[in-house]
Design a protein around this motif. Structure first.
Motif, mmCIF file in Angstrom:
data_model
loop_
_atom_site.group_PDB
_atom_site.id
_atom_site.type_symbol
_atom_site.label_atom_id
_atom_site.label_comp_id
_atom_site.label_asym_id
_atom_site.label_seq_id
_atom_site.Cartn_x
_atom_site.Cartn_y
_atom_site.Cartn_z
ATOM 1 N N PHE A 115 4.199 -2.578 3.090
ATOM 2 C CA PHE A 115 5.277 -2.966 4.001
ATOM 3 C C PHE A 115 4.733 -3.265 5.393
ATOM 4 O O PHE A 115 5.211 -4.174 6.062
ATOM 5 C CB PHE A 115 6.363 -1.894 4.071
ATOM 6 N N ARG A 116 3.715 -2.507 5.817
ATOM 7 C CA ARG A 116 3.119 -2.779 7.132
ATOM 8 C C ARG A 116 2.598 -4.207 7.214
ATOM 9 O O ARG A 116 2.593 -4.811 8.267
ATOM 10 C CB ARG A 116 1.949 -1.827 7.421
ATOM 11 N N TYR A 117 2.159 -4.745 6.102
ATOM 12 C CA TYR A 117 1.620 -6.107 6.087
ATOM 13 C C TYR A 117 2.695 -7.167 5.878
ATOM 14 O O TYR A 117 2.736 -8.151 6.602
ATOM 15 C CB TYR A 117 0.538 -6.259 5.004
ATOM 16 N N VAL A 118 3.548 -6.986 4.879
ATOM 17 C CA VAL A 118 4.474 -8.066 4.520
ATOM 18 C C VAL A 118 5.794 -7.989 5.266
ATOM 19 O O VAL A 118 6.480 -9.002 5.404
ATOM 20 C CB VAL A 118 4.698 -8.157 2.994
ATOM 21 N N ASP B 221 8.795 -6.900 4.640
ATOM 22 C CA ASP B 221 10.070 -7.112 3.957
ATOM 23 C C ASP B 221 10.099 -6.226 2.711
ATOM 24 O O ASP B 221 9.132 -6.234 1.934
ATOM 25 C CB ASP B 221 10.216 -8.588 3.575
ATOM 26 N N ASP B 222 11.201 -5.507 2.497
ATOM 27 C CA ASP B 222 11.283 -4.572 1.370
ATOM 28 C C ASP B 222 11.132 -5.252 0.009
ATOM 29 O O ASP B 222 10.390 -4.762 -0.850
ATOM 30 C CB ASP B 222 12.613 -3.804 1.395
ATOM 31 N N ASP B 223 11.837 -6.351 -0.192
ATOM 32 C CA ASP B 223 11.762 -7.033 -1.491
ATOM 33 C C ASP B 223 10.363 -7.567 -1.760
ATOM 34 O O ASP B 223 9.834 -7.418 -2.866
ATOM 35 C CB ASP B 223 12.789 -8.164 -1.565
ATOM 36 N N ASP B 224 9.777 -8.192 -0.749
ATOM 37 C CA ASP B 224 8.407 -8.697 -0.908
ATOM 38 C C ASP B 224 7.435 -7.543 -1.140
ATOM 39 O O ASP B 224 6.525 -7.647 -1.964
ATOM 40 C CB ASP B 224 7.981 -9.498 0.325
ATOM 41 N N ALA B 225 7.634 -6.454 -0.423
ATOM 42 C CA ALA B 225 6.750 -5.294 -0.580
ATOM 43 C C ALA B 225 6.853 -4.726 -1.998
ATOM 44 O O ALA B 225 5.836 -4.321 -2.581
ATOM 45 C CB ALA B 225 7.076 -4.230 0.457
ATOM 46 N N GLN B 226 8.053 -4.703 -2.559
ATOM 47 C CA GLN B 226 8.223 -4.232 -3.946
ATOM 48 C C GLN B 226 7.429 -5.106 -4.916
ATOM 49 O O GLN B 226 6.777 -4.606 -5.841
ATOM 50 C CB GLN B 226 9.712 -4.229 -4.344
ATOM 51 N N ASP B 227 7.500 -6.430 -4.706
ATOM 52 C CA ASP B 227 6.752 -7.358 -5.562
ATOM 53 C C ASP B 227 5.249 -7.126 -5.443
ATOM 54 O O ASP B 227 4.528 -7.102 -6.444
ATOM 55 C CB ASP B 227 7.071 -8.808 -5.200
ATOM 56 N N VAL B 228 4.777 -6.948 -4.219
ATOM 57 C CA VAL B 228 3.343 -6.717 -3.996
ATOM 58 C C VAL B 228 2.926 -5.368 -4.577
ATOM 59 O O VAL B 228 1.846 -5.246 -5.158
ATOM 60 C CB VAL B 228 2.986 -6.834 -2.499
ATOM 61 N N LEU B 229 3.794 -4.361 -4.467
ATOM 62 C CA LEU B 229 3.495 -3.048 -5.065
ATOM 63 C C LEU B 229 3.325 -3.185 -6.571
ATOM 64 O O LEU B 229 2.385 -2.625 -7.152
ATOM 65 C CB LEU B 229 4.602 -2.046 -4.735
ATOM 66 N N GLN B 230 4.212 -3.918 -7.198
ATOM 67 C CA GLN B 230 4.105 -4.138 -8.635
ATOM 68 C C GLN B 230 2.784 -4.829 -8.972
ATOM 69 O O GLN B 230 2.082 -4.414 -9.901
ATOM 70 C CB GLN B 230 5.280 -4.974 -9.131
ATOM 71 N N ASP B 231 2.432 -5.867 -8.220
ATOM 72 C CA ASP B 231 1.158 -6.556 -8.440
ATOM 73 C C ASP B 231 -0.025 -5.617 -8.249
ATOM 74 O O ASP B 231 -1.030 -5.715 -8.960
ATOM 75 C CB ASP B 231 1.019 -7.757 -7.498
ATOM 76 N N SER C 71 -1.592 -7.625 -0.503
ATOM 77 C CA SER C 71 -0.728 -7.972 0.632
ATOM 78 C C SER C 71 -1.238 -9.227 1.332
ATOM 79 O O SER C 71 -0.461 -10.131 1.657
ATOM 80 C CB SER C 71 -0.666 -6.813 1.632
ATOM 81 N N LEU C 72 -2.544 -9.273 1.570
ATOM 82 C CA LEU C 72 -3.129 -10.456 2.216
ATOM 83 C C LEU C 72 -2.957 -11.694 1.341
ATOM 84 O O LEU C 72 -2.641 -12.777 1.842
ATOM 85 C CB LEU C 72 -4.603 -10.219 2.537
#
Length: 188
Positions: A34-37, A39-49, A81-82
């Motif tokens: 979340f610190r990088y992206v 946005d909560d929804d985007d962060a959830q997607d990145v967490l899954q990845d 995240s990057l």
């Protein structure tokens, strides 16, 4: 389960160990992402990845003592995240903000330093999340994740000088945000 047991179990494809890995590290990794992206929804997607990558590449993980699994997962989360920011075209050398933001505040301003020490981490992290993507990314990599300007330059495809400049600008903008917050909330 401790880190070593979790990593061994994950390498063996044990579903209980995989669940333990997710349960133990997902809140911390979500905060990093979340610190990088921002946005909560985007962060959830990145967490899954991040976890898909971790499960797929667990054989590459080398146990080096307590904390090594956390560090390995953190690196994956930062890299994912990057990659997300690059794919979303929110982060590229040509898009790094260069607008003038003024001079940094006086580091010797004792009143501001004392007031900042009274702010909670959530408030400060919220201000960090409001920084432009390029500033926020360099700030996170350097100040919070411990990367050098050389490593940041390599990761982001920018020069070390640009990394250093982005950090200085991020710090100055963050200091202005903090000072404004302190003034608006009459914090002493």
């Amino acid at each position: 389960m401790n880190e070593r047991e979790i990593s061994r179990g994950c390498k063996q494809g044990n579903a209980i160990a995989q669940r333990a890995l997710f349960d133990k590290y997902s809140p911390e990794l979500m905060a990093v992402i979340f610190r990088y992206v921002g946005d909560d929804d985007d962060a959830q997607d990145v967490l899954q990845d991040t976890f898909i990558s971790a499960y797929s590449n667990i054989e590459r993980f080398k146990w080096e003592g307590e904390g090594s699994l956390r560090a390995w997962l953190n690196r994956i989360a930062v890299n994912k995240s990057l990659n997300f920011l690059r794919m979303a075209k929110r982060l590229s050398a040509s898009q790094m903000p260069v607008e003038a933001i003024g001079d940094p505040p006086d580091d010797n301003d004792e009143d501001t330093t004392t007031a900042v020490n009274g702010l909670d981490a959530a408030t400060i992290l919220e201000m960090v999340s409001q920084l432009p993507d390029g500033y926020r990314t360099v700030f996170n990599l350097y100040c919070l994740d411990g990367y050098s300007h050389q490593q940041i330059a390599k990761q982001l495809g920018i020069s070390e000088k640009t990394s250093s400049s982005q950090l200085a600008r991020a710090k100055a903008l963050l200091a202005r945000k903090i000072k404004t917050f302190i003034n608006e909330h009459n914090i002493e």
